[in-house]
Motif scaffolding. Structure first.
Motif, PDB file in Angstrom:
ATOM      1  N   PRO A 135       0.821  -1.218   0.000  1.00  0.00           N
ATOM      2  CA  PRO A 135       0.000   0.000   0.000  1.00  0.00           C
ATOM      3  C   PRO A 135       0.852   1.266   0.000  1.00  0.00           C
ATOM      4  CG  PRO A 135      -0.024  -1.046   2.160  1.00  0.00           C
ATOM      5  CD  PRO A 135       0.687  -1.984   1.246  1.00  0.00           C
ATOM      6  N   ILE A 136       0.209   2.373  -0.357  1.00  0.00           N
ATOM      7  CA  ILE A 136       0.856   3.681  -0.446  1.00  0.00           C
ATOM      8  C   ILE A 136       0.305   4.588   0.658  1.00  0.00           C
ATOM      9  CG2 ILE A 136       1.112   5.761  -1.855  1.00  0.00           C
ATOM     10  CD1 ILE A 136       2.662   3.584  -3.106  1.00  0.00           C
ATOM     11  N   GLN A 137       1.200   5.283   1.344  1.00  0.00           N
ATOM     12  CA  GLN A 137       0.762   6.322   2.278  1.00  0.00           C
ATOM     13  C   GLN A 137       0.826   7.664   1.557  1.00  0.00           C
ATOM     14  OE1 GLN A 137       3.134   8.166   5.601  1.00  0.00           O
ATOM     15  NE2 GLN A 137       1.692   7.026   6.865  1.00  0.00           N
ATOM     16  N   GLU A 138      -0.345   8.276   1.352  1.00  0.00           N
ATOM     17  CA  GLU A 138      -0.408   9.549   0.639  1.00  0.00           C
ATOM     18  C   GLU A 138       0.126  10.685   1.517  1.00  0.00           C
ATOM     19  OE1 GLU A 138      -1.034   9.714  -2.421  1.00  0.00           O
ATOM     20  OE2 GLU A 138      -2.020   7.803  -2.839  1.00  0.00           O
ATOM     21  N   LYS A 139       0.270  11.841   0.896  1.00  0.00           N
ATOM     22  CA  LYS A 139       0.840  12.995   1.587  1.00  0.00           C
ATOM     23  C   LYS A 139       0.007  13.398   2.808  1.00  0.00           C
ATOM     24  CE  LYS A 139       2.909  17.481   0.513  1.00  0.00           C
ATOM     25  NZ  LYS A 139       3.079  18.545  -0.508  1.00  0.00           N
ATOM     26  N   ASP A 140      -1.319  13.191   2.716  1.00  0.00           N
ATOM     27  CA  ASP A 140      -2.200  13.561   3.835  1.00  0.00           C
ATOM     28  C   ASP A 140      -2.225  12.512   4.949  1.00  0.00           C
ATOM     29  OD1 ASP A 140      -3.630  11.500   2.700  1.00  0.00           O
ATOM     30  OD2 ASP A 140      -5.327  12.732   2.059  1.00  0.00           O
ATOM     31  N   GLY A 141      -1.455  11.431   4.785  1.00  0.00           N
ATOM     32  CA  GLY A 141      -1.378  10.398   5.810  1.00  0.00           C
ATOM     33  C   GLY A 141      -2.273   9.207   5.568  1.00  0.00           C
ATOM     34  N   ASN A 142      -3.227   9.335   4.646  1.00  0.00           N
ATOM     35  CA  ASN A 142      -4.123   8.214   4.337  1.00  0.00           C
ATOM     36  C   ASN A 142      -3.352   7.089   3.649  1.00  0.00           C
ATOM     37  OD1 ASN A 142      -6.462   9.370   5.394  1.00  0.00           O
ATOM     38  ND2 ASN A 142      -6.883  10.504   3.496  1.00  0.00           N
ATOM     39  N   ILE A 143      -3.693   5.864   3.995  1.00  0.00           N
ATOM     40  CA  ILE A 143      -3.029   4.704   3.406  1.00  0.00           C
ATOM     41  C   ILE A 143      -3.996   4.005   2.460  1.00  0.00           C
ATOM     42  CG2 ILE A 143      -1.994   2.450   3.877  1.00  0.00           C
ATOM     43  CD1 ILE A 143      -0.961   3.589   6.507  1.00  0.00           C
ATOM     44  N   SER A 144      -3.538   3.826   1.212  1.00  0.00           N
ATOM     45  CA  SER A 144      -4.373   3.177   0.207  1.00  0.00           C
ATOM     46  C   SER A 144      -4.381   1.669   0.440  1.00  0.00           C
ATOM     47  CB  SER A 144      -3.837   3.471  -1.195  1.00  0.00           C
ATOM     48  OG  SER A 144      -2.572   2.854  -1.371  1.00  0.00           O
ATOM     49  N   SER A 145      -5.303   1.006  -0.215  1.00  0.00           N
ATOM     50  CA  SER A 145      -5.339  -0.455  -0.155  1.00  0.00           C
ATOM     51  C   SER A 145      -4.240  -1.020  -1.063  1.00  0.00           C
ATOM     52  CB  SER A 145      -6.704  -0.964  -0.602  1.00  0.00           C
ATOM     53  OG  SER A 145      -6.994  -0.480  -1.909  1.00  0.00           O
ATOM     54  N   LYS A 146      -4.161  -2.332  -1.132  1.00  0.00           N
ATOM     55  CA  LYS A 146      -3.147  -2.965  -1.980  1.00  0.00           C
ATOM     56  C   LYS A 146      -3.257  -2.473  -3.418  1.00  0.00           C
ATOM     57  CE  LYS A 146      -2.411  -7.370   0.418  1.00  0.00           C
ATOM     58  NZ  LYS A 146      -2.512  -8.838   0.297  1.00  0.00           N
ATOM     59  N   ARG A 147      -2.099  -2.234  -4.019  1.00  0.00           N
ATOM     60  CA  ARG A 147      -2.085  -1.804  -5.427  1.00  0.00           C
ATOM     61  C   ARG A 147      -2.347  -2.991  -6.336  1.00  0.00           C
ATOM     62  NH1 ARG A 147       2.737   0.281  -3.875  1.00  0.00           N
ATOM     63  NH2 ARG A 147       3.825  -1.084  -5.304  1.00  0.00           N
ATOM     64  N   THR A 148      -2.973  -2.711  -7.449  1.00  0.00           N
ATOM     65  CA  THR A 148      -3.187  -3.738  -8.473  1.00  0.00           C
ATOM     66  C   THR A 148      -2.400  -3.433  -9.743  1.00  0.00           C
ATOM     67  OG1 THR A 148      -5.149  -2.553  -9.271  1.00  0.00           O
ATOM     68  CG2 THR A 148      -5.501  -4.292  -7.645  1.00  0.00           C
ATOM     69  N   LEU A 149      -1.832  -2.217  -9.810  1.00  0.00           N
ATOM     70  CA  LEU A 149      -1.021  -1.801 -10.951  1.00  0.00           C
ATOM     71  C   LEU A 149       0.201  -1.045 -10.458  1.00  0.00           C
ATOM     72  CD1 LEU A 149      -3.543  -0.260 -13.544  1.00  0.00           C
ATOM     73  CD2 LEU A 149      -2.202  -2.348 -13.855  1.00  0.00           C
ATOM     74  N   GLY A 150       1.283  -1.091 -11.230  1.00  0.00           N
ATOM     75  CA  GLY A 150       2.413  -0.212 -11.011  1.00  0.00           C
ATOM     76  C   GLY A 150       3.418  -0.685  -9.990  1.00  0.00           C
ATOM     77  N   THR A 151       4.581  -0.041 -10.051  1.00  0.00           N
ATOM     78  CA  THR A 151       5.632  -0.227  -9.057  1.00  0.00           C
ATOM     79  C   THR A 151       6.181   1.160  -8.743  1.00  0.00           C
ATOM     80  OG1 THR A 151       7.758  -1.304  -8.560  1.00  0.00           O
ATOM     81  CG2 THR A 151       7.383  -0.682 -10.847  1.00  0.00           C
ATOM     82  N   PRO A 152       6.262   1.534  -7.475  1.00  0.00           N
ATOM     83  CA  PRO A 152       6.575   2.936  -7.151  1.00  0.00           C
ATOM     84  C   PRO A 152       7.987   3.346  -7.544  1.00  0.00           C
ATOM     85  CG  PRO A 152       6.552   1.595  -5.164  1.00  0.00           C
ATOM     86  CD  PRO A 152       6.045   0.730  -6.263  1.00  0.00           C
TER      87      PRO A 152
END
Length: 419
Positions: A175-192
């Motif tokens: 998952p990704i932690q956005e700038k506002d602190g929210n954490i997304s669910s598991k990604r289904t596309l991409g690699t950071p």
């Protein structure tokens, strides 16, 4: 007696992974832990990573999002893993890279041992002299749109090691932690972008999506690729138009899309080419390729299609240098100013001074002007321009190697140019 582990991972490799992560430096991830803080309890921290990876229980934490301004005003999102996660990713890279690297195309230059962006620029320059047309490719949101299923298929072509496959799958889905602190669910596309393993995976994906496909179907059209930055050479405009559409179709099959506005066909205009094209310049790895006035060995002027530092790169350097010197208080010494500016200046000069170095003059003179402004702040008696120049020339005579850009000016016939 220590319980047998599910996977055979060397403790020495984990230790080596940390050394490489430390050398690469980097910002803290979601846990806020710096490399220095991680190193204070190094033995225990490395043991935890080894223990969890060896048992199959290692789970990557969320990836911290860092927003980086792009030259076009848009934002590029980088993913910053924690220090521990970077070490874990480096472990997999150390094992996986030797299995993949021998298969990569010679014209893939990005993030590879013994290859560099300057190598790609040099080869592109030589080929632009030979081929009249270039397709400047831009893949829309490449790192964000890599298909995980296709990615894992590519990895499995080179290894069946269960733990490598397990952890790559987990990193792809982390998952990704956005700038506002929210954490997304598991990604289904991409690699950071920003992950240790991401450049290797990106290269592997495009190796099959593009490099091998080009080699098998269009070996007469050479290309240079640095990660997702790609240019392809063609003999005629008709060939370029047709090949661009075929590349578009190929990438769509791999669930990628060419950017419709940024992808363009370019005519490599010079003295020997009497035609014209809608586009006669392109940017590649910080260099702008375009027609330029040059002199041959006899001193005769001619038009040469060649690279030099791009306007975007010049602006980026000016902005970075301005930001660095803004933070230097007047109570600091000139030696400290040099220590702050020299590493960046040396990197820029070494990279952008390789081709058409004279185009660096505006950048170098800007750096000099910023140093002079700092001198004005520090010394109240040097408020006049002439006084500052005289003072600075005196320093330069006594310490010609103090600033890296002074050394470049001396090598490139400064001769007292005005700032």
């Amino acid at each position: 007696m220590e319980k047998a582990k599910s996977y055979n991972i060397s403790k020495d490799v984990v230790a080596e992974a940390f050394k490489r992560v430390k050398a690469n430096k980097g910002a803290p991830g979601v846990d806020g832990e710096t490399i220095e803080e991680f190193e204070r309890n190094l033995e225990d921290n490395l043991y935890k990573i080894w223990n969890r990876m060896s048992s199959g229980s290692y789970l990557p934490p969320p990836v911290k999002t860092e927003e980086i301004p792009k030259a076009d005003g848009k934002i590029r999102k980088l993913g910053i893993p924690t220090v521990a996660d970077r070490v874990a990713q480096m472990v997999v890279k150390i094992y996986l890279e030797p299995l993949i690297e021998p298969y990569f195309n010679q014209d893939s230059y990005g993030y590879r041992p013994g290859k560099s962006g300057l190598d790609a620029v040099g080869v592109a320059r030589a080929r632009c002299w030979k081929y009249d047309w270039v397709i400047d490719l831009d893949i829309k949101g490449f790192f964000d749109n890599i298909d995980h299923e296709l990615m894992m298929c590519a990895v499995k072509k080179h290894t069946q090691e269960p733990w490598i496959l397990l952890y790559i799958q987990r990193w792809l889905q982390a998952p990704i932690q956005e700038k506002d602190g929210n954490i997304s669910s598991k990604r289904t596309l991409g690699t950071p972008q920003g992950g240790v393993i991401s450049p290797l995976l990106a290269n592997l994906f495009l190796h099959y999506a593009f490099d091998e496909w080009m080699k098998q179907n269009f070996s007469q059209n050479p290309f240079e690729r640095y990660a997702d930055d790609i240019i392809v050479h063609c003999k005629t405009e008709e060939e370029a138009i047709k090949l661009k559409e075929q590349i578009k179709e190929r990438l769509l099959k791999c669930k990628l899309e060419l950017h419709p506005e940024k992808t363009k066909i370019v005519y490599c205009k010079d003295s020997n080419r009497k035609g014209s094209g809608q586009n006669e310049n392109f940017d590649f790895l910080g260099y702008t390729f375009r027609p330029r006035s040059s002199r041959n060995r006899s001193g005769k002027l001619f038009t040469n299609f060649s690279p030099a530092i791009s306007d975007k790169a010049k602006k980026k350097i000016r902005d970075e240098m301005k930001e660095k010197l803004k933070k230097v208080k007047p109570n600091r010494s000139l030696i400290e100013v040099a220590q702050i500016t020299n590493p960046a200046a040396l990197g820029w000069i070494n990279y952008y001074g390789k081709f058409n170095a004279s185009e660096l003059w505006p950048v170098v003179m800007y750096i000099e002007s910023m140093v002079m402004k700092w001198v004005k702040k520090k010394y109240k008696k040097l408020q006049g321009w002439k006084e500052r120049i005289k003072w600075m020339l005196n320093i330069r005579e006594r310490q010609p190697d103090l600033f890296r850009h002074w050394q470049w000016m001396q090598r490139n016939d400064w001769n007292g140019r005005a700032v």
